[in-house]
Every structure is written in structure tokens, then in C-alpha cells.
Design a protein around this motif. Structure first.
Motif, PDB file in Angstrom:
ATOM      1  N   UNK A 103       0.849  -1.182   0.000  1.00 33.11           N
ATOM      2  CA  UNK A 103       0.000   0.000   0.000  1.00 33.11           C
ATOM      3  C   UNK A 103       0.882   1.228   0.000  1.00 33.11           C
ATOM      4  N   UNK A 104       0.569   2.190   0.857  1.00 33.70           N
ATOM      5  CA  UNK A 104       1.336   3.415   0.881  1.00 33.70           C
ATOM      6  C   UNK A 104       0.895   4.362  -0.223  1.00 33.70           C
ATOM      7  N   UNK A 105       1.651   5.443  -0.374  1.00 37.12           N
ATOM      8  CA  UNK A 105       1.300   6.493  -1.329  1.00 37.12           C
ATOM      9  C   UNK A 105       2.418   6.671  -2.344  1.00 37.12           C
ATOM     10  N   UNK A 106       2.045   6.644  -3.610  1.00 35.14           N
ATOM     11  CA  UNK A 106       3.018   6.871  -4.677  1.00 35.14           C
ATOM     12  C   UNK A 106       3.140   8.366  -4.936  1.00 35.14           C
ATOM     13  N   UNK A 107       4.364   8.871  -4.903  1.00 28.48           N
ATOM     14  CA  UNK A 107       4.644  10.277  -5.196  1.00 28.48           C
ATOM     15  C   UNK A 107       5.352  10.366  -6.546  1.00 28.48           C
ATOM     16  N   UNK A 108       5.058  11.418  -7.291  1.00 27.16           N
ATOM     17  CA  UNK A 108       5.708  11.655  -8.576  1.00 27.16           C
ATOM     18  C   UNK A 108       6.520  12.934  -8.514  1.00 27.16           C
ATOM     19  N   UNK A 109       7.649  12.916  -9.208  1.00 25.62           N
ATOM     20  CA  UNK A 109       8.503  14.098  -9.236  1.00 25.62           C
ATOM     21  C   UNK A 109       9.194  14.174 -10.588  1.00 25.62           C
ATOM     22  N   UNK A 110       9.368  15.378 -11.088  1.00 24.18           N
ATOM     23  CA  UNK A 110      10.164  15.575 -12.298  1.00 24.18           C
ATOM     24  C   UNK A 110      11.622  15.727 -11.889  1.00 24.18           C
ATOM     25  N   UNK A 111      12.467  14.857 -12.443  1.00 24.29           N
ATOM     26  CA  UNK A 111      13.882  14.855 -12.057  1.00 24.29           C
ATOM     27  C   UNK A 111      14.740  14.806 -13.311  1.00 24.29           C
ATOM     28  N   UNK A 112      16.035  14.939 -13.106  1.00 21.66           N
ATOM     29  CA  UNK A 112      16.986  14.880 -14.210  1.00 21.66           C
ATOM     30  C   UNK A 112      17.146  13.440 -14.680  1.00 21.66           C
ATOM     31  N   UNK A 113      16.938  13.222 -15.976  1.00 25.35           N
ATOM     32  CA  UNK A 113      17.121  11.894 -16.539  1.00 25.35           C
ATOM     33  C   UNK A 113      18.580  11.587 -16.788  1.00 25.35           C
ATOM     34  N   UNK A 114      18.876  10.391 -17.278  1.00 26.84           N
ATOM     35  CA  UNK A 114      20.276   9.960 -17.410  1.00 26.84           C
ATOM     36  C   UNK A 114      21.111  10.802 -18.366  1.00 26.84           C
ATOM     37  N   UNK A 115      20.471  11.433 -19.362  1.00 32.09           N
ATOM     38  CA  UNK A 115      21.206  12.279 -20.296  1.00 32.09           C
ATOM     39  C   UNK A 115      20.941  13.767 -20.066  1.00 32.09           C
ATOM     40  N   UNK A 116      20.296  14.096 -18.942  1.00 28.43           N
ATOM     41  CA  UNK A 116      20.092  15.493 -18.585  1.00 28.43           C
ATOM     42  C   UNK A 116      18.703  16.028 -18.842  1.00 28.43           C
ATOM     43  N   UNK A 117      17.945  15.408 -19.738  1.00 26.32           N
ATOM     44  CA  UNK A 117      16.580  15.848 -19.994  1.00 26.32           C
ATOM     45  C   UNK A 117      15.682  15.416 -18.835  1.00 26.32           C
ATOM     46  N   UNK A 118      14.639  16.192 -18.524  1.00 29.44           N
ATOM     47  CA  UNK A 118      13.780  15.823 -17.391  1.00 29.44           C
ATOM     48  C   UNK A 118      12.958  14.576 -17.673  1.00 29.44           C
TER      49      UNK A 118
END
Length: 367
Positions: free
Chosen positions: A57-72
Motif C-alpha cells: 500500500x502506501x502512497x506513490x509520489x511523482x517528481x520531475x527529475x533529471x534523466x540519465x542524459x540530462x533531460x527531465x
């Protein structure tokens, strides 16, 4: 007949849930009366958050982060009470990098550090980072930079910059960012950071490195390790080389290494769910010598063996002999490549071929 179907993903073709469903569908073609129970699993790589969310269970959180090549990229983590589960592959996974752009000298774990920071701000006091499926080979320098280590401009830009541009590293801000937080590297990879069994040599080729680049990356990681681990107390810890050295960075911040498989299998209560089962079916894309060093099918087989339940492995390819498999508690292994007749069919028609294979297995095992 009651069958527990508990596979990992078939990398590049099927998610763990898709693989489990294909096995169940195929089995029911032969034996419609069988009771099949789906239990998709992960060893810390892709699917880690989804599997644990289903179990805990619990709560899923989403976040925009830096991808492996720098793009979000948009990544998720699970918060269950004050424990966060971070799937590093969501921020630096190999699946996020097109095949023609794969270069472990460029890819970064910066986004993983951003996810850890996000989880801490959300109230996590324990952060479990699932390691696996990464495109990176930066010794976790990107993660350290995201948490405040300096010089962040070079630490956050891939493993290829570490030897040439990083003369000194200050980890104090990164350590303060996770002060009071228990960090756990969840992995069943026991490789050290450096050398012939290290991150660059063992995993670099899977991420696009040729032999010359493997040597350069290992040298870059060694130079970085000399700056941040001068006493050499961390680089040789089993698991430091996981996810291109991301395990090393977590250890530098005071983290510990734990078995990703054990944590997942405990969370989904595999031992309890085996009670009354006649058979357990697990699997993964390639069942090879690495699988017997503690990957998910091995973990499932060990628990099943302790409960006297036969364990079958289905895999895209099987590269382990019967004797080795039996020693690991595995009753039988079945290969999609062999059953379909070609690698192409196994890759391009994975679900269909897995259904057909499961139907054939059912003819041998149903009673």
C-alpha cells in the motif's frame, strides 16, 4: 492444482505483470481448472516501486527529475509510513536511453539524488533505493551532487568527467541533506566498485561501453574513489559497484547494503503465499550464471525449496545446466528461445511464445 506465478520482468520485452499474466493464460489453455495466483516481483530494478506498492500500500509520489542524459523525466517513489522506496531505474534506467545514445561515460545518477531529496522532504526517515537496470557508471557522483556535494557542475555530468575535472570533493552538504535518515542500497549484486569484478568491467559493456572505454571508466572511478574514499574502506564493500557505483555513493553517505530480493520477498510474504501451493513458476529474461549469484529466480527457488514446493523457471534464454539449477533449488528450466526456435521469435513475440510455453509446461505438470 494451485500455482503461484512469481516472475521478474523479461528485460526489454515484458514487465513482471505481463509475464505472469502470459504464464497464467497459457496454463489455462491446457488446464482451465487450475488456480493461478499472480505475484509479479522485482529484485530492486525496474518494477520495484510497483511491486512494493501492490504489497504494502502506501502512497506513490511523482517528481520531475533529471534523466540519465540530462533531460527531465517523471519518476515515482513509494512512501509507506516514514519509509520511502526509490527505484533508481526510473531516474537513470537503461530503458530511458535510446540504443544509439547509450554511453556510460555521459549518463548521470543526478535524478536519483533528486528523488532521495524529494522523499526526505516528504518525511521519509528511511530511504530504500532499489539498484538495478541503470544506464550509469558515475560511482553515484550525480546523486552526491544533487544532494549538495561540490563541485556539483562536474560531479553531475557523467562518469567520464570524474578523472579529468574533479580534483577535490566536499561531501559535507550531501551528508547533512540526509542526516538522521537511514539509507539502504537494495541490491543483490555483490560487485565492488573497481577492478575486473567492478562496475565498469562487469556492467559497462551492457550499457554501451567498448573495451577501451571500460578501461577509461574504471580509471575515472578509481581517481574519484581516491578523492572521496582515501582510506579505501568503501570501494571494496560488496554492492559498491551496483548500478554503476551508485551503491558506493550511498555507502559514502552512511548507507548500508541489503538484499533487494529478500526485502521484496518479505514484503510480499512469499513464504506465506507458498502455503498450499503445488507449484511456483518464476522467471526472467536471461537465466544465466549471474542468476545463481542471488537474482530473483534464485531467491524464489530458495524459499520454495524450504517449503517443499517445486520451482520452475521460465526465461527468454537459459544458460545454466540442469545440475547447477537443481543445486539452487530449481526443479526445471524452460527457454523461450528453445521452445520458439529462434531468438527473434522469443524477443518479438514474447507474450505469445510465453503463453505457448506455459501451455506446454501445463501438459507435463497438470494433474
Amino acid at each position: 492444482m494451485r500455482i503461484l506465478i512469481a516472475p521478474d520482468k523479461f528485460a526489454g520485452t515484458l514487465s513482471a505483470l505481463e509475464a505472469a499474466q502470459a504464464v497464467a493464460d497459457g496454463w489455462h489453455r491446457t488446464d482451465p481448472s487450475a488456480r493461478t495466483e499472480l505475484l509479479p516481483l522485482s529484485d530492486g530494478g525496474p518494477g520495484f516501486v510497483e511491486v512494493l506498492h501492490t504489497a504494502l500500500g502506501g502512497e506513490v509520489h511523482r517528481a520531475e527529475v533529471t534523466g540519465p542524459l540530462g533531460a527531465p523525466v517523471t519518476a515515482e517513489y513509494l512512501l509507506d509510513g516514514d519509509t520511502a522506496y526509490v527505484e533508481s531505474a526510473q531516474a537513470c534506467g537503461l530503458h530511458l536511453v535510446p540504443a544509439e545514445d547509450r554511453d556510460p561515460g555521459r549518463t548521470t545518477t543526478h535524478g536519483v539524488g533528486e528523488l532521495v531529496a524529494h522523499a526526505v522532504r516528504a518525511g521519509a526517515r528511511t530511504v530504500v533505493v532499489g539498484l538495478g537496470g541503470s544506464s550509469t557508471n558515475d560511482a553515484g557522483a550525480g546523486l552526491l551532487a544533487a544532494l549538495g556535494a561540490t563541485p556539483s557542475d562536474h560531479l553531475g555530468h557523467g562518469g567520464g568527467t570524474l578523472a579529468e575535472h574533479v580534483d577535490a570533493v566536499d561531501l559535507e552538504a550531501a551528508r547533512q541533506a540526509v542526516a538522521g535518515v537511514r539509507l539502504v542500497a537494495a541490491t543483490d549484486v555483490d560487485n565492488p566498485l573497481l577492478g575486473i569484478h567492478g562496475a565498469s568491467a562487469v556492467f559497462g559493456p551492457q550499457k554501451g561501453a567498448d573495451p577501451d572505454q571500460v578501461q577509461r571508466l574504471d580509471a575515472a572511478l578509481a581517481a574519484f574513489a581516491d578523492r572521496v574514499d582515501p582510506d579505501k574502506g568503501t570501494r571494496d564493500v560488496p554492492g559498491a559497484g551496483a548500478a554503476g557505483g551508485l551503491g558506493f555513493a550511498l555507502l559514502l553517505l552512511g548507507g548500508t547494503v541489503e538484499s533487494g530480493i529478500s526485502r521484496v520477498l518479505d514484503s510480499v510474504r512469499l513464504a506465506e503465499r507458498l502455503d498450499g501451493a503445488d507449484l511456483v513458476i518464476t522467471g526472467e529474461g536471461s537465466f544465466d550464471s549471474q542468476s545463481l549469484r542471488g537474482k530473483l529466480p534464485h531467491g524464489v527457488a530458495q524459499v520454495a525449496s524450504g517449503h517443499g514446493v517445486p520451482c520452475i523457471v521460465t526465461a527468454g534464454a537459459v544458460k545454466v545446466g540442469r545440475a547447477e539449477a537443481a543445486e539452487a533449488g530449481i526443479t526445471e528450466t524452460y527457454s523461450l528461445v528453445e521452445s520458439s526456435g529462434s531468438v527473434e521469435a522469443a524477443m518479438n513475440r514474447s507474450a505469445e511464445e510465453l503463453r505457448a510455453l506455459a501451455a506446454d509446461i501445463a501438459r507435463r505438470w497438470s494433474r
